[in-house]
Scaffold this motif. Structure first.
Motif, PDB file in Angstrom:
ATOM      1  N   ALA A   1       2.972  12.742   1.566  1.00 25.13           N
ATOM      2  CA  ALA A   1       3.713  12.392  -0.178  1.00 25.13           C
ATOM      3  C   ALA A   1       4.605  13.594  -0.635  1.00 25.13           C
ATOM      4  O   ALA A   1       5.167  13.252  -1.450  1.00 25.13           O
ATOM      5  CB  ALA A   1       2.772  11.855  -0.994  1.00 25.13           C
TER       6      ALA A   1
ATOM      7  N   ARG B   1      -2.708   2.789   2.314  1.00 25.00           N
ATOM      8  CA  ARG B   1      -2.719   1.924   1.509  1.00 25.00           C
ATOM      9  C   ARG B   1      -3.916   1.804   0.910  1.00 25.00           C
ATOM     10  O   ARG B   1      -4.006   1.639  -0.654  1.00 25.00           O
ATOM     11  CB  ARG B   1      -2.765   0.485   2.304  1.00 25.00           C
ATOM     12  CG  ARG B   1      -1.274   0.177   2.950  1.00 25.00           C
ATOM     13  CD  ARG B   1      -1.209  -1.120   3.366  1.00 25.00           C
ATOM     14  NE  ARG B   1      -2.054  -1.677   4.446  1.00 25.00           N
ATOM     15  CZ  ARG B   1      -1.863  -1.489   5.626  1.00 25.00           C
ATOM     16  NH1 ARG B   1      -0.529  -0.957   6.130  1.00 25.00           N
ATOM     17  NH2 ARG B   1      -2.722  -1.800   6.595  1.00 25.00           N
TER      18      ARG B   1
ATOM     19  N   GLU C   1      -3.649   4.714  -1.820  1.00 23.77           N
ATOM     20  CA  GLU C   1      -2.571   4.355  -3.329  1.00 23.77           C
ATOM     21  C   GLU C   1      -3.332   3.260  -3.709  1.00 23.77           C
ATOM     22  O   GLU C   1      -3.194   3.211  -5.089  1.00 23.77           O
ATOM     23  CB  GLU C   1      -1.287   3.317  -2.376  1.00 23.77           C
ATOM     24  CG  GLU C   1      -0.437   4.099  -1.714  1.00 23.77           C
ATOM     25  CD  GLU C   1       0.657   3.455  -0.982  1.00 23.77           C
ATOM     26  OE1 GLU C   1       0.413   2.204  -0.546  1.00 23.77           O
ATOM     27  OE2 GLU C   1       1.634   3.909  -0.595  1.00 23.77           O
ATOM     28  N   ASP C   2      -4.154   2.301  -3.445  1.00 25.91           N
ATOM     29  CA  ASP C   2      -4.596   1.315  -4.442  1.00 25.91           C
ATOM     30  C   ASP C   2      -5.733   1.843  -5.279  1.00 25.91           C
ATOM     31  O   ASP C   2      -5.947   1.544  -6.309  1.00 25.91           O
ATOM     32  CB  ASP C   2      -5.550   0.240  -3.546  1.00 25.91           C
ATOM     33  CG  ASP C   2      -4.563  -0.502  -2.543  1.00 25.91           C
ATOM     34  OD1 ASP C   2      -3.498  -0.779  -3.102  1.00 25.91           O
ATOM     35  OD2 ASP C   2      -4.929  -1.328  -1.629  1.00 25.91           O
TER      36      ASP C   2
ATOM     37  N   LEU D   1      -3.606   9.270  -3.919  1.00 27.99           N
ATOM     38  CA  LEU D   1      -2.399  10.152  -2.965  1.00 27.99           C
ATOM     39  C   LEU D   1      -1.997  11.578  -3.731  1.00 27.99           C
ATOM     40  O   LEU D   1      -1.311  12.018  -3.161  1.00 27.99           O
ATOM     41  CB  LEU D   1      -1.368   9.174  -3.084  1.00 27.99           C
ATOM     42  CG  LEU D   1      -1.416   7.973  -1.947  1.00 27.99           C
ATOM     43  CD1 LEU D   1      -0.053   7.385  -1.782  1.00 27.99           C
ATOM     44  CD2 LEU D   1      -1.627   8.790  -0.598  1.00 27.99           C
TER      45      LEU D   1
END
Length: 304
Positions: A106, A293, A296-297, A301
């Motif tokens: 990221a 994912r 992220e949830d 991150l």
């Protein structure tokens, strides 16, 4: 006038050469494999950093020989330190957890190369687990949640010590929400120990009712006598894609293939035993997408 221009051009040429050398020196200082003259290899501190550095010395020597370049180890004080070093270009290749890889990509361009074959599962996946004291009376994670017990995570950026335990807690009825890292109601308290070994000790000494850690590290601690065998009980597990060895994409495909082959060709039984594996397999970014994912949830991150 023509003679003057010739003399000026001759005088300017050395200065131009020095300028180009200063700007492109790093790119030129590579060996036949496209690797820098000194390759800095970073590792996450999944146990105490000083222990980690000593542990990986045989690997450092192996890579230096295979890659025909100087190899220097870098052990950060925490997971975020490895991400920061990668983003700053101070680390070239790093052994990280899946979550740390997601955080690194990221911030900068990195690519996963290989992961170890786990001795316990025989696959590229390993186990994240939740442990309690064997005499605690808890049989399931849902019981810990309903009782409002306390929970110990490892490093906030640990895949098997933070990310997957949060997933398991939420599935068991807790509310570990993004942006509230130190609260998972109805748990009475949440702590971050910094490492799997410290989490095991926190549960063992009663500082926490339950904790999340990497199961194979628990077994290693038991074999080494650090944790008395049978004192801790694993009450839930989740499969996790293995720790990837990743590389800064800026080093190029030739360098990536050279590092990959060095791991794939590793066959020294003592070194493989030290690395807690029977060998390595290639991995790609797509294999970590489910983990990304989840991160992220849960708002994980951001490193640090």
């Amino acid at each position: 006038m023509k003679l003057l221009r010739t003399l000026l051009a001759a005088l300017a040429a050395p200065a131009l050469a020095v300028t180009l050398s200063a700007c492109g020196g790093d790119a030129d200082a590579t060996n036949s494999e496209g690797l820098p003259e000194k390759l800095t290899v970073g590792v996450i501190p999944n146990v105490a950093p000083d222990t980690q550095n000593a542990k990986y010395e045989p690997l450092r020597a192996y890579l230096a020989g295979q890659l025909d370049t100087e190899v220097e180890l870098f052990v950060a004080t925490d997971y975020a330190g490895v991400v920061a070093a990668l983003a700053a270009g101070k680390v070239d290749v790093a052994y990280v957890g899946g979550l740390t890889y997601a955080q690194a990509r990221a911030q900068t361009e990195v690519e996963p190369l290989v992961t170890e074959v786990d001795k316990e599962t025989g696959t590229k996946e390993y186990l994240s687990g939740v442990v309690v004291r064997a005499d605690s009376g808890f049989e399931t994670l849902a019981e810990v949640v309903r009782a409002g017990g306390s929970f110990a995570f490892g490093d906030v950026s640990s895949t098997s010590g933070s990310l997957y335990p949060r997933l398991m807690l939420n599935a068991a009825g807790a509310e570990c929400s993004p942006g509230a890292m130190e609260s998972c109601p109805p748990l009475s308290g949440v702590s971050f120990t910094g490492g799997h070994d410290a989490t095991a000790q926190a549960v063992l000494n009663g500082s926490a009712d339950a904790g999340g850690l990497e199961v194979r590290i628990l077994h290693r601690l038991e074999r080494d006598g650090v944790v008395p065998e049978g004192e801790l009980k694993v009450i839930q597990t989740e499969n996790v894609m293995g720790y990837p060895w990743i590389m800064r994409s800026a080093l190029g495909e030739k360098a990536a293939e050279a590092v990959t082959e060095a791991f794939l060709e590793m066959d020294d039984p003592e070194l493989l035993d030290l690395m807690q594996t029977t060998g390595y397999q290639r991995v790609g970014a797509e294999e970590y997408e489910p983990l990304v994912r989840h991160a992220e949830d849960l708002g994980l991150l951001s490193a640090g």
